[in-house]
Each structure stands twice: as C-alpha cells, then as structure tokens.
Motif scaffolding. Structure first.
Motif, PDB file in Angstrom:
ATOM      1  N   UNK A   5       0.814  -1.211   0.000  1.00 55.23           N
ATOM      2  CA  UNK A   5       0.000   0.000   0.000  1.00 55.23           C
ATOM      3  C   UNK A   5       0.851   1.266   0.000  1.00 55.23           C
ATOM      4  N   UNK A   6       2.030   1.203   0.604  1.00 54.81           N
ATOM      5  CA  UNK A   6       2.896   2.384   0.714  1.00 54.81           C
ATOM      6  C   UNK A   6       3.753   2.593  -0.524  1.00 54.81           C
ATOM      7  N   UNK A   7       3.976   1.539  -1.295  1.00 58.53           N
ATOM      8  CA  UNK A   7       4.926   1.617  -2.404  1.00 58.53           C
ATOM      9  C   UNK A   7       4.573   2.674  -3.448  1.00 58.53           C
ATOM     10  N   UNK A   8       3.308   2.769  -3.921  1.00 56.28           N
ATOM     11  CA  UNK A   8       3.021   3.762  -4.968  1.00 56.28           C
ATOM     12  C   UNK A   8       3.404   5.184  -4.583  1.00 56.28           C
ATOM     13  N   UNK A   9       3.096   5.589  -3.345  1.00 54.19           N
ATOM     14  CA  UNK A   9       3.459   6.939  -2.904  1.00 54.19           C
ATOM     15  C   UNK A   9       4.970   7.083  -2.802  1.00 54.19           C
ATOM     16  N   UNK A  10       5.637   6.032  -2.319  1.00 57.56           N
ATOM     17  CA  UNK A  10       7.091   6.043  -2.184  1.00 57.56           C
ATOM     18  C   UNK A  10       7.755   6.261  -3.538  1.00 57.56           C
ATOM     19  N   UNK A  11       7.374   5.463  -4.524  1.00 60.72           N
ATOM     20  CA  UNK A  11       8.027   5.563  -5.829  1.00 60.72           C
ATOM     21  C   UNK A  11       7.611   6.848  -6.542  1.00 60.72           C
ATOM     22  N   UNK A  12       6.368   7.300  -6.320  1.00 65.94           N
ATOM     23  CA  UNK A  12       5.923   8.545  -6.945  1.00 65.94           C
ATOM     24  C   UNK A  12       6.696   9.732  -6.379  1.00 65.94           C
ATOM     25  N   UNK A  13       6.967   9.697  -5.081  1.00 67.20           N
ATOM     26  CA  UNK A  13       7.740  10.768  -4.454  1.00 67.20           C
ATOM     27  C   UNK A  13       9.159  10.790  -5.000  1.00 67.20           C
ATOM     28  N   UNK A  14       9.749   9.626  -5.188  1.00 69.28           N
ATOM     29  CA  UNK A  14      11.083   9.543  -5.786  1.00 69.28           C
ATOM     30  C   UNK A  14      11.062  10.127  -7.197  1.00 69.28           C
ATOM     31  N   UNK A  15      10.049   9.771  -7.970  1.00 74.62           N
ATOM     32  CA  UNK A  15       9.958  10.260  -9.343  1.00 74.62           C
ATOM     33  C   UNK A  15       9.770  11.774  -9.396  1.00 74.62           C
ATOM     34  N   UNK A  16       9.057  12.298  -8.404  1.00 71.29           N
ATOM     35  CA  UNK A  16       8.758  13.732  -8.386  1.00 71.29           C
ATOM     36  C   UNK A  16       9.917  14.560  -7.837  1.00 71.29           C
ATOM     37  N   UNK A  17      10.521  14.089  -6.748  1.00 72.29           N
ATOM     38  CA  UNK A  17      11.504  14.891  -6.026  1.00 72.29           C
ATOM     39  C   UNK A  17      12.945  14.618  -6.435  1.00 72.29           C
ATOM     40  N   UNK A  18      13.221  13.414  -6.934  1.00 74.20           N
ATOM     41  CA  UNK A  18      14.595  13.057  -7.299  1.00 74.20           C
ATOM     42  C   UNK A  18      14.720  13.074  -8.819  1.00 74.20           C
ATOM     43  N   UNK A  19      14.851  14.253  -9.362  1.00 73.37           N
ATOM     44  CA  UNK A  19      14.862  14.410 -10.818  1.00 73.37           C
ATOM     45  C   UNK A  19      16.020  13.676 -11.476  1.00 73.37           C
ATOM     46  N   UNK A  20      17.115  13.498 -10.745  1.00 74.03           N
ATOM     47  CA  UNK A  20      18.297  12.847 -11.321  1.00 74.03           C
ATOM     48  C   UNK A  20      18.297  11.340 -11.073  1.00 74.03           C
ATOM     49  N   UNK A  21      17.230  10.832 -10.462  1.00 77.72           N
ATOM     50  CA  UNK A  21      17.203   9.405 -10.108  1.00 77.72           C
ATOM     51  C   UNK A  21      16.010   8.717 -10.754  1.00 77.72           C
ATOM     52  N   UNK A  22      15.934   8.806 -12.063  1.00 76.22           N
ATOM     53  CA  UNK A  22      14.792   8.246 -12.788  1.00 76.22           C
ATOM     54  C   UNK A  22      15.083   6.888 -13.411  1.00 76.22           C
ATOM     55  N   UNK A  23      16.215   6.303 -13.093  1.00 75.66           N
ATOM     56  CA  UNK A  23      16.578   4.990 -13.625  1.00 75.66           C
ATOM     57  C   UNK A  23      16.896   4.094 -12.436  1.00 75.66           C
ATOM     58  N   UNK A  24      16.041   3.123 -12.173  1.00 75.82           N
ATOM     59  CA  UNK A  24      16.224   2.320 -10.969  1.00 75.82           C
ATOM     60  C   UNK A  24      15.911   0.853 -11.242  1.00 75.82           C
TER      61      UNK A  24
END
Length: 261
Positions: A5-24
C-alpha cells in the motif's frame, strides 16, 4: 500489505523529487530459499502437503530456476497468502525497472511473497547478504541488478529478530561489511531502511505478541548512522517512514560519485 500500500506513494515521491534518479532497479528477496522445501518429506509421510500450499502437487512440482536459491530475486511467489502468479517482469531478469508499464501493480505481485513456508528459520540478513554477493548461485540468478553507477537502497521488513542460532549466519558487523563490499567499499553509497519489532523501545507500537523485539536488527540499521532509518513493522501505515527515507535517498544521490570505469 502495508508495504504494498505504501509503495506507490514512495516511488511517486522519488519520481517527483529526485529528478536525477529516474533509472532504478527494484528487486524483492524472500527470507527463505524455497517455500516448499519441506514438502517432499511431508508428502512421503502422509501423501498430502499442507492445505494452504494448494499450488504444490506432491511428486510433480519442483523449484523453478533460482527459486530454491536464498537471496535470488522473487519472480513467482507461491504458498499461503502469496500472489501465486508469475509477475512477468519486462526485464526478463529477477528485478523490475522503469520499463514496467504499471510498476506498482508488478511490485505488488512480487512483494506478496506469502506468510507460510516449510523452510525454517527466517533468514532476513543472510538473504540480503546473498542478494548482493559478487559470486555464487544468487549472483548468477541476479545478474544485471547491481550497478556500479547507482546507490544501493536496502529495505527489510520482518516480525522476528535475526537471532544468532535462530536465523541468519553472521554478525551485525559482517552484514554491514557485505553491503559495503557490494558498493566497492563506498559506504556513502548505501541507504538502509528497516521495519521490525520495537517492543524493547519506549512507547512501542508493537504489542507483546505482534512482533519480536529486534536489538540485532536495530544495531544493524544504527550502524549506518544518518544513512539508516528504523521503523516499527507494526505501524498502521509506512507512509511517514518512506517519506523520511526519500529525503535521505535524495541526499545520498546528490553526494554519490560513481567509481571510474
């Protein structure tokens, strides 16, 4: 369930806030080598496996490739309360990446590893060490997951302490050394997140019977200093925990210098 349940928000936050970390790369590892490892013995004694293990047929089902290797990425959870299906990663490997059309759905499939196993005890740390080992069966299974040009974020979730003699081999110091070795000696390229029992803490979330106090696992997370985050496995939601983690991941990414090729 909380992790899924927590994963979608976690990964969405990474995608939104970590502009240089879009390859994982994302890999799920279970705490035992094979959910059905004890079934042949049970089948020979009573000719019937546990009713909960409905997708196992005595004398027919054998481990799929890498399925009986501790530390190998999970691609087809089986057994009680698992997703019970092949998650069909687009990588054709044992990890997910940005090419998944619905990453949250695919992660949910892999992360629902189930609650029952005939392979005791649970070995969370030993599985983690095997998952990033440079050689051996698990390394062969997980080809392509580890990259020299990326930080490594480890999240482990368990309701048991990894007690010596009743869990993983090794020590807190040895487990940490294995992760640092996986990053070629660069401890600053690691973030470690742990969700486990907090009954030994002041104002714990876990009740007495909900999860074991986990002093060894807490010592492991604490050994990473600012790069370690500990939370209670009994928390009703992991959202706040993962929000805190994103900030640390962001800082770690900013300071990361890939080793020369």
């Amino acid at each position: 369930d909380n992790l899924i349940q927590s994963f979608p928000t976690f990964i969405q936050t990474i995608q939104t806030e970590l502009k240089e970390a879009q390859d994982y790369h994302i890999m799920v590892v279970d705490s035992d080598a094979y959910v059905f490892s004890g079934c042949p013995l049970m089948c020979s004694l009573v000719n019937l496996c546990l009713p909960a293990l409905a997708d196992y047929t005595c004398g027919v089902t054998k481990p799929e490739l890498c399925e009986d290797v501790l530390g190998a990425g999970v691609v087809h959870p089986k057994g009680e309360a698992s997703s019970g299906k092949d998650c069909d990663f687009t990588t054709a490997g044992r990890y997910m990446d940005i090419t998944e059309s619905d990453l949250s759905k695919t992660f949910s499939c892999a992360a629902k590893v189930g609650t029952g196993s005939t392979d005791d005890p649970e070995r969370v740390m030993q599985a983690m060490v095997a998952a990033v080992a440079p050689t051996g069966p698990s390394a062969d299974c997980n080809l392509g997951f580890l990259r020299s040009d990326a930080i490594l974020v480890v999240t482990f979730i368990t309701d048991e302490d990894d007690d010596a003699g009743d869990g993983s081999n090794g020590t807190v110091e040895g487990w940490k050394a294995s992760l640092i070795a996986a990053k070629k000696g660069d401890a600053s390229a690691l973030v470690v997140l742990g969700l486990f029992g907090d009954g030994d803490q002041v104002n714990p979330v876990c009740t007495k019977d909900a999860a074991e106090p986990s002093p060894r696992l807490r010592a492991f997370v604490d050994s990473f200093g600012d790069h370690g985050v500990a939370g209670s496995v009994c928390s009703p939601s992991y959202q706040t925990f993962f929000q805190e983690a994103v900030a640390i991941i962001d800082t770690t990414c900013d300071g990361f210098v890939p080793p020369p090729m």
